[in-house]
Design a protein around this motif. Sequence first.
Motif, mmCIF file in Angstrom:
data_model
loop_
_atom_site.group_PDB
_atom_site.id
_atom_site.type_symbol
_atom_site.label_atom_id
_atom_site.label_comp_id
_atom_site.label_asym_id
_atom_site.label_seq_id
_atom_site.Cartn_x
_atom_site.Cartn_y
_atom_site.Cartn_z
ATOM 1 N N MET B 33 0.836 -1.199 0.000
ATOM 2 C CA MET B 33 0.000 0.000 0.000
ATOM 3 C C MET B 33 0.867 1.244 0.000
ATOM 4 O O MET B 33 2.040 1.207 0.352
ATOM 5 C CB MET B 33 -0.915 -0.006 1.227
ATOM 6 C CG MET B 33 -1.823 -1.232 1.273
ATOM 7 S SD MET B 33 -2.946 -1.197 2.665
ATOM 8 C CE MET B 33 -4.050 0.122 2.188
ATOM 9 N N HIS B 203 -4.250 1.013 -3.448
ATOM 10 C CA HIS B 203 -4.227 2.333 -2.830
ATOM 11 C C HIS B 203 -5.135 2.347 -1.600
ATOM 12 O O HIS B 203 -4.848 3.004 -0.607
ATOM 13 C CB HIS B 203 -4.704 3.357 -3.864
ATOM 14 C CG HIS B 203 -4.577 4.767 -3.431
ATOM 15 N ND1 HIS B 203 -3.357 5.415 -3.426
ATOM 16 C CD2 HIS B 203 -5.484 5.655 -2.986
ATOM 17 C CE1 HIS B 203 -3.539 6.652 -2.996
ATOM 18 N NE2 HIS B 203 -4.820 6.827 -2.710
ATOM 19 N N TYR B 204 -6.222 1.597 -1.708
ATOM 20 C CA TYR B 204 -7.237 1.623 -0.659
ATOM 21 C C TYR B 204 -7.298 0.308 0.105
ATOM 22 O O TYR B 204 -6.953 -0.738 -0.416
ATOM 23 C CB TYR B 204 -8.621 1.896 -1.267
ATOM 24 C CG TYR B 204 -8.691 3.197 -1.990
ATOM 25 C CD1 TYR B 204 -8.703 4.400 -1.276
ATOM 26 C CD2 TYR B 204 -8.747 3.239 -3.373
ATOM 27 C CE1 TYR B 204 -8.754 5.607 -1.953
ATOM 28 C CE2 TYR B 204 -8.793 4.435 -4.041
ATOM 29 C CZ TYR B 204 -8.806 5.617 -3.336
ATOM 30 O OH TYR B 204 -8.856 6.800 -3.991
ATOM 31 N N GLN B 205 -7.819 0.409 1.269
ATOM 32 C CA GLN B 205 -7.952 -0.756 2.130
ATOM 33 C C GLN B 205 -9.103 -1.660 1.694
ATOM 34 O O GLN B 205 -9.088 -2.855 1.982
ATOM 35 C CB GLN B 205 -8.161 -0.254 3.569
ATOM 36 C CG GLN B 205 -8.055 -1.321 4.639
ATOM 37 C CD GLN B 205 -9.406 -1.977 4.899
ATOM 38 O OE1 GLN B 205 -10.431 -1.389 4.611
ATOM 39 N NE2 GLN B 205 -9.388 -3.205 5.397
ATOM 40 N N ARG B 206 -10.086 -1.101 0.975
ATOM 41 C CA ARG B 206 -11.345 -1.827 0.776
ATOM 42 C C ARG B 206 -11.193 -3.203 0.123
ATOM 43 O O ARG B 206 -11.916 -4.129 0.446
ATOM 44 C CB ARG B 206 -12.367 -0.986 0.010
ATOM 45 C CG ARG B 206 -11.941 -0.606 -1.373
ATOM 46 C CD ARG B 206 -13.051 0.105 -2.119
ATOM 47 N NE ARG B 206 -12.670 0.168 -3.529
ATOM 48 C CZ ARG B 206 -13.485 0.410 -4.516
ATOM 49 N NH1 ARG B 206 -14.768 0.640 -4.270
ATOM 50 N NH2 ARG B 206 -13.063 0.436 -5.751
ATOM 51 N N ASP B 209 -10.733 -5.949 2.509
ATOM 52 C CA ASP B 209 -11.896 -6.473 3.223
ATOM 53 C C ASP B 209 -12.266 -7.845 2.678
ATOM 54 O O ASP B 209 -12.849 -8.663 3.381
ATOM 55 C CB ASP B 209 -13.118 -5.547 3.032
ATOM 56 C CG ASP B 209 -12.987 -4.289 3.874
ATOM 57 O OD1 ASP B 209 -12.156 -4.291 4.818
ATOM 58 O OD2 ASP B 209 -13.694 -3.308 3.588
ATOM 59 N N ALA B 233 -3.426 -2.102 7.735
ATOM 60 C CA ALA B 233 -4.259 -1.563 6.655
ATOM 61 C C ALA B 233 -5.454 -0.812 7.227
ATOM 62 O O ALA B 233 -5.825 0.268 6.756
ATOM 63 C CB ALA B 233 -4.717 -2.683 5.738
ATOM 64 N N LEU B 234 -6.037 -1.367 8.242
ATOM 65 C CA LEU B 234 -7.210 -0.737 8.868
ATOM 66 C C LEU B 234 -6.825 0.595 9.517
ATOM 67 O O LEU B 234 -7.537 1.590 9.395
ATOM 68 C CB LEU B 234 -7.818 -1.680 9.914
ATOM 69 C CG LEU B 234 -8.507 -2.938 9.334
ATOM 70 C CD1 LEU B 234 -8.862 -3.917 10.437
ATOM 71 C CD2 LEU B 234 -9.746 -2.549 8.529
ATOM 72 N N GLU B 237 -6.392 3.162 6.882
ATOM 73 C CA GLU B 237 -7.681 3.599 6.384
ATOM 74 C C GLU B 237 -8.245 4.687 7.302
ATOM 75 O O GLU B 237 -8.773 5.697 6.854
ATOM 76 C CB GLU B 237 -8.631 2.395 6.337
ATOM 77 C CG GLU B 237 -10.027 2.697 5.854
ATOM 78 C CD GLU B 237 -10.103 2.899 4.349
ATOM 79 O OE1 GLU B 237 -9.067 2.779 3.681
ATOM 80 O OE2 GLU B 237 -11.207 3.188 3.860
ATOM 81 N N GLU B 238 -8.072 4.485 8.583
ATOM 82 C CA GLU B 238 -8.631 5.386 9.582
ATOM 83 C C GLU B 238 -7.849 6.695 9.643
ATOM 84 O O GLU B 238 -8.426 7.783 9.640
ATOM 85 C CB GLU B 238 -8.581 4.677 10.934
ATOM 86 C CG GLU B 238 -9.457 5.294 11.993
ATOM 87 C CD GLU B 238 -9.306 4.511 13.298
ATOM 88 O OE1 GLU B 238 -9.128 5.155 14.336
ATOM 89 O OE2 GLU B 238 -9.314 3.258 13.240
ATOM 90 N N GLY B 240 -5.141 7.727 7.529
ATOM 91 C CA GLY B 240 -4.561 8.305 6.317
ATOM 92 C C GLY B 240 -3.055 8.070 6.258
ATOM 93 O O GLY B 240 -2.422 7.714 7.273
ATOM 94 N N TYR B 241 -2.483 8.256 5.027
ATOM 95 C CA TYR B 241 -1.050 7.985 4.847
ATOM 96 C C TYR B 241 -0.169 8.989 5.595
ATOM 97 O O TYR B 241 0.952 8.708 5.963
ATOM 98 C CB TYR B 241 -0.693 7.974 3.360
ATOM 99 C CG TYR B 241 -1.138 6.710 2.668
ATOM 100 C CD1 TYR B 241 -0.536 5.493 2.973
ATOM 101 C CD2 TYR B 241 -2.155 6.717 1.727
ATOM 102 C CE1 TYR B 241 -0.943 4.326 2.350
ATOM 103 C CE2 TYR B 241 -2.566 5.563 1.095
ATOM 104 C CZ TYR B 241 -1.958 4.366 1.421
ATOM 105 O OH TYR B 241 -2.361 3.214 0.813
#
Lengths: 482, 250
Positions: B33, B203-206, B209, B233-234, B237-238, B240-241
């Motif tokens: 990521m 790029h995203y965590q989704r 899931d 990863a979670l 997501e919460e 930000g980078y």
Amino acid sequence: MNSANPSVETLVEGGYTEGFITEIETETLPPGLDEDVVRRISAIKQEPEYLLEKRLKAYRHWLTMEEPTWATVRHPQIDYQAISYFSAPKSRKDSPQSLDEIDPEILETYNKLGIPLEEQKQLAGVAVDAVFDSVSVATTFKKELAEAGVIFCSISEAIQQHPELIKQYLGSVVPHTDNFFAALNTAVFTDGTFVYVPEGVRCPMELSTYFRINAANTGQFERTLIIADKGSYVSYLEGCTAPMRDENQLHAAVVELIALEDAQIKYSTVQNWYPGDAEGRGGIYNFVTKRGLCKGDRSRISWTQVETGSAITWKYPSCILRGDDSIGEFYSVAVTRGHQQADTGTKMLHVGRNTRSTIVSKGISADFGSNAYRGRVRMNRGAENARNHTQCDSLLIGDRCAAHTFPYIEVLNPTAKIEHEATTSKIDADQLFYCRQRGLSEENAVSMIVNGFCKEVFNELPMEFAVEARKLLQISLEGAVG
Amino acid sequence: MLTVKNLHVSVAGKPILHGINLDVKAGEVHALMGPNGSGKSTLANTLAGHEDYLVTDGEVLFEGENLLAYSPEERAQKGIFLAFQYPVEIPGVNNMYFLKMAVNAIRKAQGKEELDALDFMKHIKATLTKLDMEDSLQKRDVNVGFSGGEKKRSEILQMALLEPKLGILDETDSGLDIDALRAVATGVNKLRNAERAMIIVTHYQRLLDYIEPDFVHVISNGKIIRTGNKTLALELEEKGYGWITGEEAA
């Protein structure tokens, strides 16, 4: 000199007694072109008076013409007086004595195409002692054709055997006044192919020059005439995927097709003449006039060509759609690489009502190759509801090659419809990387992409020819990328 | 299976990767990521052998061999598969034909027998069933006119057919709606096994899931700056980078 003067003619012709002809047939006429040369060619071929007149008329007209300069091709001035206009079959001692004397690059191509050794010798012009296999094959074919009533012979033979057809049709589609090279061809043609398919007959096989025994020496001014009588069908294949060795640099052939009511002619070409060396020296100049006349209602003429050879290709297989509801088609793949130049396309002249034409042109350029599509679509005043669809696509490989498109459109009838689409694309690095990441070699990837690009045209070729054409394209473009 | 040591890569003279270290074992799924421009896709393309990506230092071993010595097709034949972020269109080339060429090129290189048309049809049918996909794409030209979701599903099908040892998914989730995302993830999960490793660039965590990774690596400015498990990863997501790249700077 008044060339029409009968006494002069008698004098000249008088020289051509039987014995004299035999003597000259083992030789080559010295370079140069004048009326005497035209007369001698006609005499050697023992042609009737009207044909000699036709040749002379063409020659005199040719003298008044200038070589066309409108095509996007460049070449040094051609010296027409330096060409020999008649050359009899070469004697054995002049021919290469073995394959060792042949350009290794040509031999490599033969091997890649999987051509048997004996056939390689024939193609390369090596003196062979054994009777070549295809002779017996050809004999079998001839028998089958004769049973169907199809005439398939050399044009020289047809001039002797079928004077009524020759008289009626030779020069009826491409008159000697048509263009510079057509005039020259009419004056000096030495041989070619003649086909006549009688009314209602579906020719039982694909006709190919390959199976015409004496095709090897038709020379540089080839003349072809194909007539499909009412309701008949014929498919004709010209050329060969193997590169042909030929010492004549200038080739100016004329092909005429005539389709009567409900008749269909399918003419497929694979042209792979010597393109010249890496600097572009020595390749064939291929200046061809090909035209079909859809004379009868509901007749149909299809031209399909795969042009990979020659230093210069200048040809526009065309259709005159005179019969109502007649159909003209042109499917073309032209490849130019190295220093090859191609200016090719078609003309569709709509005369009759409800006439339809389709043009699909695929130009592929690599290295320094230059590829031009030149097409003319004309809807005459009487061409009610005529339709044309044109698609020209260019594919560029590398960044030193060129592609041009010159469509000319004339519409004189308001009910006519014309569609024109053109695209230019490049084989890009991303496409290649994608294919290679899937395990394909670079060459297989290029070949796959190019074949995909040409698919619509290859689909029009007879099956075996299509397979060979794909292979040829792959070989032609080897090493073009990277 | 894959060992990346101190890998430096430049693109068009510009250094992008500044010493990547990564160790991937058979059966593992690694998520990579990072923010845009951090070098995620550069790593993916470098491993696949794209010629625009110039390795200036470091080494990459794949099953003990120097991977960098091989051409893209040789790497594919050795079992590296890259699912492209932007699958390329090839007009006039039938998808089925393309897949057969690819499968047979790889089988041939691996000393296996090439599949004839009939066997290939069976292979593709079985694979589609396994992935729970329809075969509506096979008659069309390679990627031509495919929707974003179709392109990505097609990439997953290719991966399944080519049976790689290492699958690299380059932003396979980008531009997908939730249904397409789920379909892609289902396919990927079915391809997980004890012999096959995967690197999932996202790029995203989704996506994570649906595909549970064994490791999560965060890449920033051409370096892996943090490695953890799924919870990383979670957290990203919460927060930000900026949370993690800022932490690095401090």
